[in-house]
Structure formats: C-alpha cells, structure tokens
Design a protein around this motif. Sequence first.
Motif, short mmCIF file in Angstrom:
data_model
loop_
_atom_site.label_atom_id
_atom_site.label_comp_id
_atom_site.label_asym_id
_atom_site.label_seq_id
_atom_site.Cartn_x
_atom_site.Cartn_y
_atom_site.Cartn_z
N ASP A 183 0.58 -1.01 -0.18
CA ASP A 183 -0.42 -0.16 0.09
C ASP A 183 0.77 1.26 -0.12
N GLU A 184 0.31 2.25 -0.18
CA GLU A 184 1.14 3.76 -0.79
C GLU A 184 0.53 4.69 0.26
N ASP A 185 1.03 6.08 0.38
CA ASP A 185 -0.17 7.31 0.29
C ASP A 185 0.50 8.31 0.21
N LYS A 186 0.94 9.73 0.03
CA LYS A 186 0.66 10.98 -0.83
C LYS A 186 1.43 11.95 0.35
N PHE A 187 2.29 12.97 -0.41
CA PHE A 187 2.37 13.31 1.82
C PHE A 187 2.88 15.14 0.17
N ASP A 188 2.68 15.81 1.24
CA ASP A 188 3.57 16.95 0.81
C ASP A 188 3.55 18.01 1.71
N GLU A 189 3.99 19.15 2.12
CA GLU A 189 4.32 19.88 3.45
C GLU A 189 4.05 19.93 4.33
N SER A 190 2.61 19.49 4.11
CA SER A 190 2.26 19.48 5.09
C SER A 190 1.89 18.28 5.91
N GLY A 191 2.27 17.36 5.02
CA GLY A 191 2.14 15.88 6.01
C GLY A 191 1.16 14.78 5.22
N ARG A 192 0.97 14.06 5.85
CA ARG A 192 0.25 12.66 4.45
C ARG A 192 -0.76 12.54 4.98
N PHE A 193 -1.19 12.04 3.68
CA PHE A 193 -2.88 12.18 3.09
C PHE A 193 -3.18 10.94 1.49
N ASP A 194 -4.35 11.17 1.74
CA ASP A 194 -4.70 9.89 0.21
C ASP A 194 -4.18 9.03 0.25
N PRO A 195 -4.36 8.06 2.04
CA PRO A 195 -3.86 6.15 0.99
C PRO A 195 -4.43 5.50 0.07
N HIS A 253 2.37 -11.35 -4.18
CA HIS A 253 1.90 -11.35 -2.58
C HIS A 253 1.59 -9.94 -2.75
N HIS A 254 0.17 -9.70 -2.11
CA HIS A 254 -0.13 -8.20 -1.29
C HIS A 254 0.05 -7.66 0.06
N ILE A 255 1.52 -6.89 0.49
CA ILE A 255 1.95 -6.37 2.03
C ILE A 255 0.50 -5.40 2.63
N PRO A 256 -0.32 -5.74 2.68
CA PRO A 256 -1.78 -4.36 3.08
C PRO A 256 -1.06 -3.38 3.86
N LYS A 257 0.08 -2.67 3.39
CA LYS A 257 0.48 -2.18 4.73
C LYS A 257 1.34 -0.55 4.22
N ILE A 258 1.18 0.67 4.47
CA ILE A 258 1.76 1.73 3.39
C ILE A 258 2.92 1.92 3.93
N LEU A 259 4.02 1.57 2.87
CA LEU A 259 5.29 1.54 2.85
C LEU A 259 5.72 1.98 1.52
N TYR A 260 5.43 2.34 1.20
CA TYR A 260 5.82 3.69 0.43
C TYR A 260 4.71 5.01 0.45
N HIS A 261 5.57 6.55 0.25
CA HIS A 261 5.31 7.48 0.13
C HIS A 261 5.66 8.35 -1.14
N TRP A 262 4.56 8.82 -1.46
CA TRP A 262 4.72 9.57 -2.84
C TRP A 262 4.20 10.58 -2.41
N ARG A 263 5.45 11.44 -3.46
CA ARG A 263 5.02 13.43 -2.75
C ARG A 263 4.20 13.80 -3.92
N SER A 264 3.98 15.12 -3.40
CA SER A 264 3.14 15.51 -3.98
C SER A 264 3.35 16.70 -4.22
N HIS A 265 3.68 16.79 -5.88
CA HIS A 265 4.16 18.94 -5.85
C HIS A 265 3.15 18.71 -7.34
N ALA A 266 3.80 20.15 -7.51
CA ALA A 266 2.99 20.70 -8.91
C ALA A 266 3.30 19.68 -10.65
N ASN A 267 4.53 19.55 -10.14
CA ASN A 267 5.12 18.44 -11.34
C ASN A 267 4.61 17.02 -11.26
#
Length: 601
Positions: A183-195, A253-267
């Motif tokens: 699993d994964e989520d996104k993050f920006d300057e304000s923190g993590r979101f959108d799992p 195999h799917h690992i049901p844990k948030i192990l990747y943080h995808w940076r969110s920025h304009a580009n």
Amino acid sequence: MATRDLKKAAAIWRRQGFRALWKRVRAADPAAKRQQLHAYRSWIRLNERDKNRNDPPIDVHFKEDARISFLCPVYRPKLRYLDELLSSLHAQTYHNWEICFADGGSSPVVRRQLKRFAKDDPRVKVAFLEQNRGIAANTAAAYVLATGDVIGFVDHDDMLAPSACFEIVRALQNHGADFVYTDEDKFDESGRFDPHFKPAWSPDTLRSYNYITHLMAMKRALYERCGGIREGFDGSQDHDLALRATAAAEAIHHIPKILYHWRSHANSVAGDGLSKPYAFEAGRKAVESIVLASPDGVIVEDGSFPASYRARYAVSPDLLVSIVIPNRDKAELLRACLASIHATAGDTRFEVIVVENGSKESETFALYEQIKRDRNATLLSVDGPFNYSAANNLGAKSAKGDAFLFLNNDILALETGWLQALLEQAVRPTVGAVGAKLLYEDGTIQHAGVVVGLGGWADHVCAGAPEDGQGLMNGNHWLNVVRNVSAVTGACMMIARDKFEDVLGFSEDFQICGSDVDICLRLLAKGYHNVYTPFARLTHRESATRGQTEIPENDFLRSAESYRNMWENGDPYFSRHWDTSSKWPRIRTDKPKSPQGGAMH
C-alpha cells in the motif's frame, strides 16, 4: 482558488457543462476532505509504530540474507528530495539494501550530491549518463549497477517507510512469492494524506489502471525472465513492467501496509494527474501489448478517466446467451424487462427463459401467452414456495446457450452494448461470474460488486453513491473500471455454461438470498476470477417482486457457514483497512484483528 484549479474548472465546464462542474465542486467539499484527513491521521496513530518511542529494532533471521537493489532514475530533482529519500533508506530496519541511481543529465550540484552519497555509503551506486534518455532507459541503466537478489523501484522524490525492506524480504521468503506490492500514500509539506489501500492480486483491475504503482518489488530472476524495464513506455513504464512481471510470476503477494510515500508537488503525477499526458498513451500501449498477446484479446480503449483503460475481448458471433428470469406475478415489471432486452441486445444472440413460480394474477398469465409465441422465449414452471436458486437451476437445465445470464424481472437495460460487455468477460477462460453496474431509479448505485463481510454478512459496496463516484474516496476506481471482486449480485449475473456446470449450479439450500455470493465463492475456490464491469449499465428496481418479504432465517444461517472462511480472512478485494460497517469506502478507526494478503496467481 489557484490558477491551476481555475483552468481545470473551465475545462470541465466546456466539455461537460455546468452540472458536471457543480458535482465536482460539491465532491471537493473542504469539510469532507478534512474528515477524510482526520480519519487517516487517526489510522496512522493506531496502525503504525510510534516514532517517538524507543522500540527495539526488528530482529528476525531469514533463511536467506537477500539484498534489495532499488533502481532510481534521477533527473533534476531538488537536493532536499534526494536527501530525504536516502534518509528513509538509512532508517530501514533491514539493512541489506543498495540504491542504484542513474542520473540523466542533472545539474553539477545534483551530481556532486550523488557522488557524496556514494562516497559516504558503499550501498549507494551511481551512473552518470551523458544525456537524459527518459525514465525507462534511465531505470534500465540503474539496473546495470544492481547486485541484489531482489529488485525494487523508487522515484527520486519519494520516501520509504522504515519497515519497507523488512516486509518485502519477509513476504518473498515466508509466502513463496516472487512478486510483491504494498500500500502507499501521498505527502506534501503539510504531511501525509490520500492512502491507497489496495486489493489482493487483481489481474483484471491491473488491466484497467495501474493499481499496483508503489511499492513494487520482485526477485531478480523474475525481472530478467519478463524482460525488465522496456523503452517506449515512459510515464507508464512501471505499469508495463507490472503487467509483464505478474503474467510471468509464480506467486504474487500483496503487503497490506503503507510502505511507500509518494511526494505530491506541482510537477508530479501525485500532485496533478494531468501533469504527464504522454503517460496515458504509454499506459494504453502497455495494456494493449498484454491483451493482444492473449488468445481472447482484441483491443484496448481509453477508460472513463485519465490513465484508465478498457480491455476488450473476442466473442464469436455464434455464441448464444440464455437469459433466465425467475418470475412471480408483477407482469408490468416482466413486460418492461423483456422489452428493454429486445431494444438493447444489439447483435448478441440470446434466448429468454422465464421460470414461473407461484403466480396468481390473470395479467401475468396473459403475458405468458405472449411469451409462448416468441420463438426466442421459453416458459417453464416450478411448483412450491418461491425458491430463487431452484428456479435458476431449472432454467439453466433447459438452456441452449453458451453462457447463462441470471436476471431479475425488475431489471431495465439502459443502452446497447451491455449484453456484449458481460459476455466478452464471461467467456474468458480465467473468469467466473460477471456482474454489471446496476442503478436505482434515481440514478445512484445499487450494485458495483459485493464485499463479503460488509455489514456483518455481505453487501453491495458504494450502494447509494453517485454513479460517477464523486464524493467517494477513490470513487472512479470503485465504480468506473472493470475490476475483480469476490462476488456479484444474482440480480444480473453471467456465467459461462462450462463454469456453471463445474460448480454444480446454485445451491438450492438458499431459498431467496445468499446463493449468488455462495456460487461466486465456489468459483473463486476453483481458481476463477469474478469480475465487475461498469460497461453494462442497467436499472434495478430492487426486490420489487419480493416486496418487503422477510429473508428466511435459514438463508442467513447457511450464508454464515458458506462465508465463514472469507469472514475470518477478510475479503481479498476489500482492504482490511476499510470500515466494514460502511457501504461507502471509509477508513476504519479500530485496529484490524489479523493481516490480509496472500500469495495468489
């Protein structure tokens, strides 16, 4: 409102009109967004190790000391992003990793930073390319540096969770897998979101959109066997690789844990899905290369939203669909149902089998006389109390078709193409039951797949939601792509004849409710994949024939027995991190009892 948001709003207004724009505005309700963010932060506190505690490091001895080689193409990143990526690797609880950077012509400042990384840590390897060759070729250049037993993939501006390496190695070794994803989520300057809480291995979902994305890892032998990263798919090179690697994998195999943080920025695509439009075409080409290589594949079309696709499959024009409709009175419903089938069936050959069970009204029998005069229709009768399963089984025994469509009499077909959309999935060798997008008369969702365990039994996910998915977390992904599900409703269910006979039809122990989920689970146990398709749209005036008749207690008891194993392990296509008390996808705020996942193929 930012300039970019204004441009998006103007584009929606031009293409779809004010009503569509207003729906988007309502869906983007700040209060709803805040509620989702609050729920996710509560989830993080409940499910992840507290970084402020001095917990001892994870100390587990594996049979093999596998090295993970992360491939990372680099092109003009911010220095801070590179620092944070490497820091997340240094924080890993499993230390046998290396990262292989391939720089495609970044500034001298970036190159000095990479050289310093390599000097300070021998696990960092760097290739400096004369020019930027594109994401795929740069990643391939990074692979030349790799010495690990396992190949993983990271972007130069993202971060890994501290246990990412440990969980990958544990999954590969303890579950016999050669391909894993997390699993994964996104993050920006304000923190993590959108799992992104993902389902277990879902091959048809992957053909619809790249649900795997990050974090993806595989054994080196699999990477080489499937051909590795290919040029010509920039922007969707990971989707292309995932499609080919999973097709060649021995176990996934799917690992049901948030192990990747995808940076969110304009580009970034995480920040703006339209930032790399060339990736959409590359993704379509990737899916097409897999579909056309299969014996039943025909073509791939663009889906209902960017970076989604519809894989089409070959259907012989000689195939016959037997439409089985159990009926008790309510002649006006049956008449409308039959009329809508005739009006929308298109070129698909079909026959109709109406199974009479306990009607009393004269209008019903007058309609039956009309049905008898239809060369494509058959009228059967079953005595005794209404039994949905027995009526369907009787219809199937008399059917001449290659595929059976079990249909309620309160269904109305909306548009031509729905029957073909069901049939092209049902006749595929790997597919079991196929279900449609069913709408209430007000246009909201009645059925988009069944989740076992939802509501404590089994229920329709997203019921009552807007058809376009606005307002739902990942609404498009639930409602508007072909995807794998545990079960579909018997109100509109197609199964190829050979598979229906393979599982011995419906269990007649279920009188009214439950046999549809039961037969779907038996198809899963046989190794078939059940499928939901939004490209078959129909209206369902739910249970109009049955009215408010109470579902027999016996059906609940037998369903509990049939579904017990799925309840205990969780529905594989509905993450354990979603709340099973809510029909609309909602992050659960209590801790799951046991992990979900599993090696599947």
